[in-house]
Design a protein around this motif. Structure first.
Motif, PDB file in Angstrom:
ATOM      1  N   GLN A   1       0.830  -1.209   0.000  1.00 36.52           N
ATOM      2  CA  GLN A   1       0.000   0.000   0.000  1.00 36.52           C
ATOM      3  C   GLN A   1       0.863   1.259   0.000  1.00 36.52           C
ATOM      4  O   GLN A   1       0.572   2.208  -0.716  1.00 36.52           O
ATOM      5  N   ARG A   2       1.957   1.232   0.762  1.00 36.84           N
ATOM      6  CA  ARG A   2       2.869   2.379   0.787  1.00 36.84           C
ATOM      7  C   ARG A   2       3.443   2.655  -0.606  1.00 36.84           C
ATOM      8  O   ARG A   2       3.506   3.787  -1.059  1.00 36.84           O
TER       9      ARG A   2
ATOM     10  N   THR B   1       0.836   4.069  -3.067  1.00 37.52           N
ATOM     11  CA  THR B   1       0.588   5.488  -2.779  1.00 37.52           C
ATOM     12  C   THR B   1       1.745   6.340  -3.262  1.00 37.52           C
ATOM     13  O   THR B   1       1.559   7.351  -3.942  1.00 37.52           O
ATOM     14  N   ARG B   2       2.967   5.907  -2.923  1.00 39.65           N
ATOM     15  CA  ARG B   2       4.165   6.663  -3.276  1.00 39.65           C
ATOM     16  C   ARG B   2       4.288   6.854  -4.790  1.00 39.65           C
ATOM     17  O   ARG B   2       4.690   7.906  -5.269  1.00 39.65           O
TER      18      ARG B   2
ATOM     19  N   GLY C   1       1.671   6.500  -6.908  1.00 44.57           N
ATOM     20  CA  GLY C   1       0.402   6.917  -7.495  1.00 44.57           C
ATOM     21  C   GLY C   1      -0.203   5.867  -8.413  1.00 44.57           C
ATOM     22  O   GLY C   1      -0.698   6.171  -9.502  1.00 44.57           O
TER      23      GLY C   1
ATOM     24  N   THR D   1      -2.754   2.456  -9.287  1.00 46.42           N
ATOM     25  CA  THR D   1      -4.000   1.757  -8.981  1.00 46.42           C
ATOM     26  C   THR D   1      -3.769   0.264  -9.118  1.00 46.42           C
ATOM     27  O   THR D   1      -3.372  -0.211 -10.179  1.00 46.42           O
TER      28      THR D   1
ATOM     29  N   THR E   1      -8.790  -2.275  -2.718  1.00 46.82           N
ATOM     30  CA  THR E   1      -8.577  -1.761  -4.086  1.00 46.82           C
ATOM     31  C   THR E   1      -9.541  -2.342  -5.122  1.00 46.82           C
ATOM     32  O   THR E   1      -9.645  -1.805  -6.221  1.00 46.82           O
TER      33      THR E   1
END
Ligand code: ZN
Ligand code: FE
Length: 253
Positions: free
Chosen positions: A35-36, A39-40, A42, A44, A68
């Motif tokens: 997940q990190r 996010t880092r 960007g 999907t 997700t």
């Protein structure tokens, strides 16, 4: 396509595939580092690919799928959390616009599968083939693992081997004990030791490197047949017996 390792649990690699903002993850044993990274970068997450049922490979599947909506693929012969698509050879799926071919590679577990992406020259093989070694036989037989490794050996030599653990140095230490006269193995050991000293992963390797240096892929080599014979008289006569002796030897090495 970017293919990057996400380290987890000390010696696992969760392989992230990323292309134009879309992502797939192979064997997410832990959801948090995935997940990190999503996010880092960007990204999907669209796809979760599982090779076998062990906790360090499936521990994050349900959490990531829930968060997700990613589609979960896994081996048809095993119990995989949140699996939506059950796969076995000769299935082919499309992930991030790329074809992945499913190979049945039993041995480490009974239903273990691998994903081969010919267009990426990439193989995601979980705990079947490692850099310089192979998975322990928790559920399968030596004959099954020998057949599985032979299947992987037949892939193009340039195929990159994205295995699930950083076990390379300990594997190569064993490989040198089994085949001390292999110069390519000695060179690989030095190269990988330098990589680890710099904090770099030693994977992916390639099928060609494994064929040249991995004892479990080299059970027809006279030197390895002789090493097996010396440990168990008669074992040097066949590839499967040689493999079985090497695998047992490594377990206690
Ligand atoms: Zn495993
Ligand atoms: Fe594992």
């Amino acid at each position: 396509m970017d293919i990057v390792p996400i380290p987890a649990f000390g010696d696992n690699y969760l392989w992230l595939l990323a292309s134009q903002g879309r992502a797939a993850i192979v064997d997410p044993g832990d959801p948090a580092p995935v997940q990190r990274e999503l996010t880092r970068r960007g990204l999907t997450l669209e796809t979760i690919l599982v090779t076998h049922h062990h906790g360090d490979h499936v521990g994050g599947v349900a959490t990531l799928a829930g968060a997700t909506g990613a589609r979960v693929y896994g081996p048809r012969g095993e119990d995989i959390p949140a699996r939506q698509v059950a796969l076995g050879e000769p299935a082919a799926i499309e992930v991030l616009g790329v074809a992945l071919h499913v190979l049945d590679v039993p041995g480490h577990t009974r239903g273990h599968i691998a994903y081969h992406a010919p267009a990426l020259h990439a193989l995601f093989c979980g705990d079947t083939l490692f850099a310089g070694g192979c998975g322990r036989l928790f559920e399968g037989t030596p004959a099954q693992m020998v057949a599985s490794l032979a299947k992987l050996a037949a892939l193009p030599g340039a195929t990159r081997v994205y295995c699930a653990h950083e076990y390379t140095l300990s594997n190569l230490r064993f490989a040198l004990a089994a085949e001390p006269g292999n110069a390519a193995l000695r060179a690989r050991q030095q190269h990988c030791a330098a990589q680890r000293a710099r904090g770099e992963p030693t994977v992916p390797s390639t099928i060609a490197e494994e064929l040249a240096t991995n004892p479990f892929m080299r059970c027809d080599e006279p030197a390895l047949r002789a090493a097996a014979e010396a440990r168990r008289p008669g074992a040097g006569r066949t590839r499967v017996d040689t493999f079985a002796v090497l695998r047992e030897w490594k377990n206690g090495f």
